[in-house]
Design a protein around this motif. Structure first.
Motif, short mmCIF file in Angstrom:
data_model
loop_
_atom_site.label_atom_id
_atom_site.label_comp_id
_atom_site.label_asym_id
_atom_site.label_seq_id
_atom_site.Cartn_x
_atom_site.Cartn_y
_atom_site.Cartn_z
N MET A 1 0.84 -1.17 0.00
CA MET A 1 0.00 0.00 0.00
C MET A 1 0.89 1.23 0.00
O MET A 1 1.88 1.30 0.70
N CYS A 2 0.57 2.20 -0.77
CA CYS A 2 1.40 3.41 -0.86
C CYS A 2 0.58 4.63 -0.45
O CYS A 2 -0.64 4.60 -0.38
N VAL A 3 1.29 5.70 -0.20
CA VAL A 3 0.64 6.95 0.17
C VAL A 3 0.07 7.56 -1.10
O VAL A 3 0.78 7.80 -2.07
N GLN A 4 -1.22 7.81 -1.10
CA GLN A 4 -1.88 8.32 -2.29
C GLN A 4 -2.01 9.84 -2.27
O GLN A 4 -2.29 10.45 -3.29
N ASP A 5 -1.81 10.44 -1.11
CA ASP A 5 -1.92 11.88 -0.99
C ASP A 5 -0.60 12.42 -0.46
O ASP A 5 -0.19 12.11 0.67
N SER A 6 0.09 13.21 -1.24
CA SER A 6 1.42 13.69 -0.87
C SER A 6 1.39 14.69 0.28
O SER A 6 2.43 14.98 0.87
N ARG A 7 0.22 15.18 0.64
CA ARG A 7 0.14 16.13 1.75
C ARG A 7 0.55 15.47 3.07
O ARG A 7 1.07 16.14 3.96
N TYR A 8 0.30 14.16 3.20
CA TYR A 8 0.72 13.46 4.42
C TYR A 8 2.23 13.52 4.59
O TYR A 8 2.74 13.74 5.69
N LEU A 9 2.96 13.30 3.52
CA LEU A 9 4.41 13.36 3.59
C LEU A 9 4.89 14.76 3.92
O LEU A 9 5.88 14.94 4.64
N LEU A 10 4.20 15.78 3.40
CA LEU A 10 4.56 17.15 3.70
C LEU A 10 4.38 17.46 5.19
O LEU A 10 5.22 18.10 5.81
#
Length: 125
Positions: A1-10
């Motif tokens: 499963m991968c992160v689909q929303d890059s805002r989480y990483l930010l």
């Protein structure tokens, strides 16, 4: 499963930079951080139990997965920052509290019929 929303990483990146530069100030609010950690422990235990019951697991297995879900994150965090995990410290009831909370939530969910409702909702997706 991968992160689909890059805002989480930010958000993680910003929080990491904040923690790095303000580490001494964060030591002063250690008590507040323990309260936030306890809230997170309970939340992850409940989420683990809910997902397990939704997939049709029994009460014992769902409670166990709730505990592993709750304690695993804190254990991983402590290992990554090279601290002794709460799980291994004498006098700390980290896993016991997570187990009691997961078992209580699991028992109440099953007693009130929430497990069946969650299974129906999971299967309809």
């Amino acid at each position: 499963m991968c992160v689909q929303d890059s805002r989480y990483l930010l958000v993680v990146l910003i929080a990491s930079v904040f923690g790095y530069f303000f580490a001494t100030a964060l030591d002063r609010i250690r008590g507040l951080l323990f309260v936030v950690d306890a809230i997170g422990l309970g939340t992850y235990a409940v989420v683990g139990v809910q997902k397990s019951l939704a997939l049709g697991l029994g009460v014992g297995a769902a409670s166990f997965i709730g505990v592993v879900n709750a304690v695993g994150g804190g254990l991983l965090r402590d290992v990554l920052v090279r601290e002794e995990p709460f799980l291994f410290k004498p006098g700390e009831y980290y896993a016991l509290v997570a187990g009691a909370g997961a078992a209580l939530f699991c028992g109440l969910t099953v007693a009130l019929g929430g497990g069946r409702r969650e299974r129906r909702r999971w299967r309809s997706r």
